[in-house]
Design a protein around this motif. Structure first.
Motif: not given
Length: 117
Positions: A2-3, A5-12
């Motif tokens: 989950t972390e 995925a959240l980091n990926t979304i944040f950086w995107t």
């Protein structure tokens, strides 16, 4: 997981925002010659190579010599001309600060990005 995925979304989203800022900077640098006050004259042209130079020069004469003091900006929006209309208009662009030659899509972007005072 989950972390990650959240980091990926944040950086995107961060990269997307960065690219939007770069795009805005490019628009500002490209269109700073245009003033946010006054009247915009948008001229949509297609296949007018024989008439465009004379028309633009006479319009610029009126602006430069005070006959049209409220008219501050002229945008020539080329509608995919098959002749040299756009090239002729582009040739005049360096001579006149208030003239911008674009495509129709770029013209819509310019108008959308004019500062409202």
């Amino acid at each position: 997981m989950t972390e990650f995925a959240l980091n990926t979304i944040f950086w995107t989203l961060a990269l997307y925002g960065f690219f939007e800022i770069i795009k805005d900077i490019i628009y500002i640098v490209t269109y700073t010659k245009l003033q946010s006050d006054g009247i915009y004259l948008i001229i949509a042209v297609k296949n007018q190579e024989e008439k465009i130079e004379g028309f633009l020069r006479s319009s610029m004469f009126k602006i430069l010599y005070g006959k049209e003091d409220y008219l501050k900006n002229i945008i020539v929006a080329d509608l995919k001309s098959e002749d040299k209309t756009k090239e002729i208009a582009k040739k005049l662009e360096p001579e006149y600060d208030c003239l911008k030659v674009t495509t129709w899509k770029e013209c819509k972007d310019i108008i959308d990005n004019v500062n409202e005072n």
